[in-house]
Design a protein around this motif. Structure first.
Motif, PDB file in Angstrom:
ATOM      1  N   ARG A  27       0.355  -0.656  -0.426  1.00 49.05           N
ATOM      2  CA  ARG A  27       0.148   0.713   0.071  1.00 49.05           C
ATOM      3  C   ARG A  27       0.978   0.918  -0.252  1.00 49.05           C
ATOM      4  O   ARG A  27       1.719   1.897   0.806  1.00 49.05           O
ATOM      5  CB  ARG A  27      -0.915   0.188   1.791  1.00 49.05           C
ATOM      6  CG  ARG A  27      -1.877  -1.224   1.256  1.00 49.05           C
ATOM      7  CD  ARG A  27      -3.101  -1.290   1.999  1.00 49.05           C
ATOM      8  NE  ARG A  27      -3.620   0.070   2.553  1.00 49.05           N
ATOM      9  CZ  ARG A  27      -4.224   1.206   3.424  1.00 49.05           C
ATOM     10  NH1 ARG A  27      -3.563   0.635   4.243  1.00 49.05           N
ATOM     11  NH2 ARG A  27      -4.716   1.893   2.989  1.00 49.05           N
ATOM     12  N   TYR A  28       0.641   2.345  -1.190  1.00 46.71           N
ATOM     13  CA  TYR A  28       1.845   3.283  -1.120  1.00 46.71           C
ATOM     14  C   TYR A  28       0.639   3.965  -0.166  1.00 46.71           C
ATOM     15  O   TYR A  28      -0.476   4.179  -0.330  1.00 46.71           O
ATOM     16  CB  TYR A  28       2.052   3.553  -2.880  1.00 46.71           C
ATOM     17  CG  TYR A  28       2.974   2.396  -3.270  1.00 46.71           C
ATOM     18  CD1 TYR A  28       4.049   2.897  -3.158  1.00 46.71           C
ATOM     19  CD2 TYR A  28       2.835   2.186  -4.267  1.00 46.71           C
ATOM     20  CE1 TYR A  28       5.085   2.587  -3.656  1.00 46.71           C
ATOM     21  CE2 TYR A  28       3.538   1.090  -4.678  1.00 46.71           C
ATOM     22  CZ  TYR A  28       4.781   1.036  -4.535  1.00 46.71           C
ATOM     23  OH  TYR A  28       5.465   0.120  -4.773  1.00 46.71           O
ATOM     24  N   LEU A  29       1.217   5.262  -0.102  1.00 47.89           N
ATOM     25  CA  LEU A  29       0.358   6.233   0.747  1.00 47.89           C
ATOM     26  C   LEU A  29      -0.720   7.223  -0.460  1.00 47.89           C
ATOM     27  O   LEU A  29      -2.285   7.070   0.553  1.00 47.89           O
ATOM     28  CB  LEU A  29       1.500   7.597   0.410  1.00 47.89           C
ATOM     29  CG  LEU A  29       2.694   7.232   2.286  1.00 47.89           C
ATOM     30  CD1 LEU A  29       3.690   8.447   1.690  1.00 47.89           C
ATOM     31  CD2 LEU A  29       2.539   6.870   3.134  1.00 47.89           C
ATOM     32  N   PRO A 235       5.876   4.622   2.911  1.00 50.96           N
ATOM     33  CA  PRO A 235       7.018   3.557   1.378  1.00 50.96           C
ATOM     34  C   PRO A 235       6.409   4.895   0.428  1.00 50.96           C
ATOM     35  O   PRO A 235       5.315   5.053   0.016  1.00 50.96           O
ATOM     36  CB  PRO A 235       6.905   2.185   1.459  1.00 50.96           C
ATOM     37  CG  PRO A 235       5.334   2.274   0.875  1.00 50.96           C
ATOM     38  CD  PRO A 235       5.163   2.784   2.583  1.00 50.96           C
ATOM     39  N   ILE A 236       7.583   5.297  -0.893  1.00 48.71           N
ATOM     40  CA  ILE A 236       6.153   5.498  -2.263  1.00 48.71           C
ATOM     41  C   ILE A 236       7.475   5.044  -2.955  1.00 48.71           C
ATOM     42  O   ILE A 236       8.148   4.796  -3.518  1.00 48.71           O
ATOM     43  CB  ILE A 236       7.702   6.448  -2.191  1.00 48.71           C
ATOM     44  CG1 ILE A 236       7.606   7.703  -1.378  1.00 48.71           C
ATOM     45  CG2 ILE A 236       7.651   8.207  -3.084  1.00 48.71           C
ATOM     46  CD1 ILE A 236       9.234   8.956  -0.397  1.00 48.71           C
ATOM     47  N   GLY A 237       6.417   5.237  -4.439  1.00 51.13           N
ATOM     48  CA  GLY A 237       6.404   4.413  -5.359  1.00 51.13           C
ATOM     49  C   GLY A 237       7.181   5.727  -6.785  1.00 51.13           C
ATOM     50  O   GLY A 237       7.121   6.654  -7.376  1.00 51.13           O
ATOM     51  N   PHE A 493      15.654   6.220  11.293  1.00 51.83           N
ATOM     52  CA  PHE A 493      16.460   7.416  10.939  1.00 51.83           C
ATOM     53  C   PHE A 493      14.873   8.097   9.946  1.00 51.83           C
ATOM     54  O   PHE A 493      13.922   7.665   9.426  1.00 51.83           O
ATOM     55  CB  PHE A 493      17.547   6.919   9.638  1.00 51.83           C
ATOM     56  CG  PHE A 493      18.489   5.910  10.271  1.00 51.83           C
ATOM     57  CD1 PHE A 493      19.678   6.552  10.804  1.00 51.83           C
ATOM     58  CD2 PHE A 493      18.543   4.510   9.750  1.00 51.83           C
ATOM     59  CE1 PHE A 493      20.566   6.232  10.780  1.00 51.83           C
ATOM     60  CE2 PHE A 493      19.751   4.400  10.499  1.00 51.83           C
ATOM     61  CZ  PHE A 493      20.719   5.112  10.918  1.00 51.83           C
ATOM     62  N   SER A 494      15.651   9.602   9.595  1.00 52.17           N
ATOM     63  CA  SER A 494      14.477   9.961   8.577  1.00 52.17           C
ATOM     64  C   SER A 494      14.391   9.794   7.043  1.00 52.17           C
ATOM     65  O   SER A 494      14.000  11.201   6.508  1.00 52.17           O
ATOM     66  CB  SER A 494      14.531  12.023   9.034  1.00 52.17           C
ATOM     67  OG  SER A 494      15.989  12.164   8.987  1.00 52.17           O
ATOM     68  N   TYR A 495      14.943   9.270   6.733  1.00 52.84           N
ATOM     69  CA  TYR A 495      15.470   8.557   5.718  1.00 52.84           C
ATOM     70  C   TYR A 495      13.757   8.034   4.862  1.00 52.84           C
ATOM     71  O   TYR A 495      12.999   7.613   5.994  1.00 52.84           O
ATOM     72  CB  TYR A 495      16.824   7.497   5.243  1.00 52.84           C
ATOM     73  CG  TYR A 495      17.594   8.252   5.834  1.00 52.84           C
ATOM     74  CD1 TYR A 495      18.300   9.339   5.759  1.00 52.84           C
ATOM     75  CD2 TYR A 495      18.829   7.695   6.622  1.00 52.84           C
ATOM     76  CE1 TYR A 495      19.553   9.776   6.474  1.00 52.84           C
ATOM     77  CE2 TYR A 495      20.020   7.812   6.966  1.00 52.84           C
ATOM     78  CZ  TYR A 495      20.031   9.085   7.097  1.00 52.84           C
ATOM     79  OH  TYR A 495      21.584   9.002   7.624  1.00 52.84           O
ATOM     80  N   GLU A 496      14.309   8.007   3.825  1.00 55.00           N
ATOM     81  CA  GLU A 496      12.789   7.756   2.667  1.00 55.00           C
ATOM     82  C   GLU A 496      12.832   6.631   1.851  1.00 55.00           C
ATOM     83  O   GLU A 496      13.874   6.667   1.556  1.00 55.00           O
ATOM     84  CB  GLU A 496      12.281   8.542   2.953  1.00 55.00           C
ATOM     85  CG  GLU A 496      12.030   9.869   2.725  1.00 55.00           C
ATOM     86  CD  GLU A 496      11.216  10.039   4.423  1.00 55.00           C
ATOM     87  OE1 GLU A 496       9.993   8.873   4.287  1.00 55.00           O
ATOM     88  OE2 GLU A 496      11.173  10.853   4.926  1.00 55.00           O
ATOM     89  N   GLU A 497      11.844   5.459   2.027  1.00 53.17           N
ATOM     90  CA  GLU A 497      12.796   4.478   1.453  1.00 53.17           C
ATOM     91  C   GLU A 497      11.469   4.553  -0.213  1.00 53.17           C
ATOM     92  O   GLU A 497       9.857   4.359   0.234  1.00 53.17           O
ATOM     93  CB  GLU A 497      11.387   2.871   1.951  1.00 53.17           C
ATOM     94  CG  GLU A 497      11.690   2.010   0.877  1.00 53.17           C
ATOM     95  CD  GLU A 497      13.148   0.968   0.165  1.00 53.17           C
ATOM     96  OE1 GLU A 497      12.669   1.355  -0.697  1.00 53.17           O
ATOM     97  OE2 GLU A 497      13.615   0.719   0.814  1.00 53.17           O
ATOM     98  N   GLY A 526      11.055   7.142   8.325  1.00 46.60           N
ATOM     99  CA  GLY A 526       9.676   7.871   6.900  1.00 46.60           C
ATOM    100  C   GLY A 526       8.315   8.089   8.376  1.00 46.60           C
ATOM    101  O   GLY A 526       7.075   8.094   7.630  1.00 46.60           O
ATOM    102  N   ASP A 527       8.849   8.893   9.247  1.00 50.24           N
ATOM    103  CA  ASP A 527       7.593   8.943   9.932  1.00 50.24           C
ATOM    104  C   ASP A 527       7.853  10.177  11.375  1.00 50.24           C
ATOM    105  O   ASP A 527       9.335   9.552  11.643  1.00 50.24           O
ATOM    106  CB  ASP A 527       6.860   7.755  11.077  1.00 50.24           C
ATOM    107  CG  ASP A 527       5.922   8.607  11.731  1.00 50.24           C
ATOM    108  OD1 ASP A 527       5.745   9.295  12.410  1.00 50.24           O
ATOM    109  OD2 ASP A 527       5.137   7.256  12.259  1.00 50.24           O
TER     110      ASP A 527
END
Length: 793
Positions: A27-29, A235-237, A493-497, A526-527
């Motif tokens: 499920r993407y955002l 997660p991001i597409g 971490f504040s990184y994103e996938e 990512g939160d």
């Protein structure tokens, strides 16, 4: 280390998110929904440049099913956004500057009602002169698109006496290069879910590369304290830089506050094209001179970048292009000037490579032209003029010294593809440009006899690519390591996938550090409510920063957890170590370590500390900054990744079609943490570079996109991809290097374009200075073949 899909071994592990992604379960955002959710839509300008004379939203507000309508009057805080330069209106007050400019937004009970409501908003415009040519924008008579004028940023690098030196050079190449407005073409278009909470906070589920930066900008727009906003951003597409800036976040947030209900925003592909970021189109003029032996003497560069209507990160992109326009080469006399210009074209912004793609294409083109001018092998020419290990960086700044440049150059010289080029070039009997033979490893179909209008060639290029944001730019890093209440080793971490494999890489790092298994781990990213501020997932920095953070956190974490295990079990800590499922007896035999039972499990330790009210003792934080040069050169980098790329192409001189047959990448980026991720990044970057080179251009005419959707914007498909790819990872780092593995998210995309155009030159004798490659340049008249008694039919 050679990387390929057939490799096996302990270092190749399945991705934690792999099954969900390949089955479509993830499920993407933008897949999220909420009870009572409304659909949000944005009204955008129909003109690239106009004054707003009147705006009437009353009819839309009265329409059944419309719950909220917002204009600039509904923005309680700063009506501007932009990470570096906040000059883009969330909702325009009196002027629109491009066709993606937002004027109003609506929230309704259905998407259809929201769409219709937009048609009920009445805007009266006074159309103004449209400025689409950066050269025109620089003229004194051009209308000012912003109060400060049409220049966003200028750069300058000067040393020596370039004009005098060029006049004295034995050979000079003067060429103007241009590059296209490339689209990110991510799978998931911009969107998200915006939820007003009962406690007065706002939760934002929206794709971004830096949740904390989004939170800061949304807070400015709302006039709130940042802590009232929670941003969940993975997660991001896909992003590739295109979601680094705000996109739908201002409208979803404002509509959620006005309506008091959750708001779903999701751009169509056409709206994404219209309002989204693109790669900066650049025109780069270069004059490069050398002596009779081929030693580089002087280099003159003028860069003009079209940043579009607003700044985004146009200034840092120009800084990066300026730095990389000198390449990994020694030159005594340098004169570089760059300018980033406002126009009424679509927005240009951050994109994988960040200005390096454009500059490296031009610089490497100069190297090939100069080498040919004195009949020298182009790789030998580069080797002779390369920066040496102890040389400063392109801006004369101190850099971390490695031997990566020489290593990748030697590796390419020893590659099968380049050796084959040299063999064919030196063979008097070679029919190279009719080229019946094909490199071993290509498909059987491509190894058959080719007609005479099919030509093949091989070219190569070099890249020295800076990582991190550079000197003078805030570049925080850090992280958190803990044993959580569920008995999991947790990293935050504040990184994103966003598809790059960050989660898999973090998992592998932790497994290597603590000899544990995936079930022992919890990875939180990512939160903004759950992670420390460790900087963004950008500029090829995440892997390096995560590795450095874990090196800092490992010792205090181990010392504490082993000390607690000793308190509980009585076993001295020097006899203990971490392992699968818990703390184990220390042994040199990995089989015994793996097969033995834990002395105490991680969960038992967590429960013991929780009962004692001492859970916080198992939480460790670190804060530091990305490594920067000690020299005060704004934007100058300290860590560099090096790559050499060779490409074999096939050119059909009847149609002008170019096919990439074989592709070799060698990258000096330190230890490979995630082999599959490394290979995937180089593969993905090279396909993106293939589109940049051959097919992709978001074409505009008078400020309007002619390329409005993916049916006319041609990204490479699997049929266009190389038949053969070889990736060689050079893992050596200097003794005492404390910075660990370098990021490789961009390096696979920056040098393929000049390698392909060099191969085209080798195949058909045509220099290509403009991208994407124009097919008409490569077409030879049919009469040529008819005269030889050969029919193309």
């Amino acid at each position: 280390m050679l990387l390929n899909r057939e490799s096996s071994g302990e270092r190749w592990r399945k991705r934690r998110d792999g099954k969900e992604k390949v089955t479509g379960e993830l499920r993407y955002l933008t897949d999220m929904t909420a009870e009572g959710m409304l659909c949000g839509r944005v009204l955008r300008s129909i003109h690239p440049h106009a004054r707003i004379l009147s705006l009437d939203v009353s009819e839309a507000e009265a329409y059944e099913g419309v719950i909220a309508v917002i204009t600039h009057q509904d923005v309680p805080g700063l009506n501007r956004f932009g990470i570096a330069t906040p000059d883009q209106p969330a909702l325009c007050e009196d002027t629109v500057r491009y066709i993606g400019d937002a004027i109003a937004a609506v929230a309704a009970t259905s998407l259809e009602i929201a769409e219709h409501a937009l048609s009920l908003i009445h805007v009266e415009y006074e159309v103004l002169e449209t400025i689409t040519d950066p050269t025109r924008a620089l003229e004194e008579s051009a209308p000012r698109l912003h109060p400060q004028g049409n220049v966003l940023h200028r750069t300058q690098v000067k040393r020596g006496s370039t004009d005098t030196a060029l006049a004295a050079c034995a050979y000079v190449v003067h060429q103007v290069y241009s590059t296209p407005r490339q689209m990110h073409a991510y799978m998931e278009t911009e969107g998200g879910l915006f939820v007003p909470e009962s406690d007065g906070r706002l939760t934002v589920y929206a794709p971004t590369q830096h949740g904390y930066k989004d939170r800061m900008q949304i807070a400015r727009i709302l006039g709130w304290d940042e802590e009232r906003i929670r941003v969940i951003s993975s997660p991001i597409g896909g992003s590739f830089g295109g979601k680094d800036e705000l996109n739908v976040q201002p409208y979803g947030s404002l509509l959620a506050l006005k309506s008091g209900r959750p708001i779903k925003m999701h751009n169509s592909r056409q709206e994404s094209v219209r309002a989204g970021l693109k790669r900066h189109p650049m025109k780069i003029e270069m004059k490069t001179g050398m002596d009779e032996q081929g030693r580089l003497i002087a280099h003159y560069v003028r860069i003009v970048a079209d940043t579009g209507a607003y700044a985004t990160l146009g200034a840092p992109v120009l800084n990066f292009a300026t730095e990389h326009s000198m390449g990994p080469y020694r030159m005594e006399h340098v004169d570089v000037e760059g300018v980033s210009v406002y126009t009424n074209n679509g927005l240009s912004g951050e994109f994988r490579g960040f200005g390096g793609n454009q500059a490296i294409f031009a610089m490497e083109g100069q190297m090939d032209r100069l080498a040919e001018m004195i009949h020298m092998d182009p790789w030998e020419f580069r080797m002779m003029n390369r920066r040496l290990q102890h040389d400063p960086g392109p801006l004369e700044q101190r850099i971390l010294q490695t031997n990566g440049l020489e290593q990748v150059m030697q590796a390419l010289a020893e590659s099968k593809l380049w050796k084959r080029k040299l063999q064919l070039a030196s063979s008097a009997d070679s029919e190279w440009h009719d080229n019946v033979e094909v490199m071993s490893g290509l498909s059987e179909e491509s190894s058959t006899f080719q007609p005479p209008w099919i030509k093949r060639g091989i070219g190569a290029a070099l890249a020295m690519h800076g990582a991190g944001l550079g000197y003078g730019i805030d570049d925080p890093a850090g992280g958190r390591l803990a044993l959580n209440e569920q008995g999991k080793i947790e990293v935050s971490f504040s990184y994103e996938e966003f598809g790059q494999g960050l989660i898999a890489t973090l998992e592998m790092m932790l497994m290597d550090l603590f000899q544990c298994e995936p079930d022992d781990l919890s990875i939180v990213i990512g939160d903004t409510d759950r992670v420390p501020h460790s900087g963004s997932s950008t500029a090829s920095r995440s892997t390096t920063m995560a590795w450095m953070a874990l090196q800092r956190l490992k010792t205090p974490f181990l010392q504490t957890i082993l000390k607690i295990a000793t308190q509980i079990t009585g076993v001295p800590s020097e006899h203990l170590t971490t392992g699968v499922k818990g703390i184990r007896l220390l042994t040199d035999d990995p089989i015994i370590l793996e097969e033995s039972e834990p002395v105490i499990t991680y969960l038992e330790i967590a429960e013991y500390m929780s009962q004692a009210g001492q859970q916080e003792q198992l939480i460790f934080d670190t804060e530091f900054a990305y490594p920067t040069t000690p020299d005060a050169v704004v934007g100058g980098h300290y860590l560099y990744t090096y790559a050499a790329v060779a490409a074999e192409v096939e050119v059909n001189t009847l149609t002008g079609h170019v096919k990439l047959l074989a592709n070799y990448h060698t990258v000096a980026a330190g230890p490979v943490i995630n082999p599959m991720g490394f290979l995937g990044q180089i593969e993905g970057g090279s396909v993106m570079a293939l589109g940049f080179t051959l097919t992709e251009d978001a074409v505009m005419d008078q400020g309007h996109y002619l390329t409005k959707n993916m049916d006319t914007y041609l990204i490479p498909t699997i049929k266009d991809m190389h038949t053969s790819l070889e990736v060689e990872a050079i893992e050596d780092l200097p003794e005492g290097d404390t910075f660990g593995p370098r990021g490789i998210g961009e390096i696979g995309s920056v040098a393929l374009a000049p390698a392909i155009t060099a191969a085209i030159r080798d195949a058909v004798g045509v220099w290509v200075p403009h991208l994407p490659v124009a097919r008409e340049l490569l077409i030879q008249p049919i009469e040529t073949w008819q005269e030889e008694g050969v029919s193309p039919r």
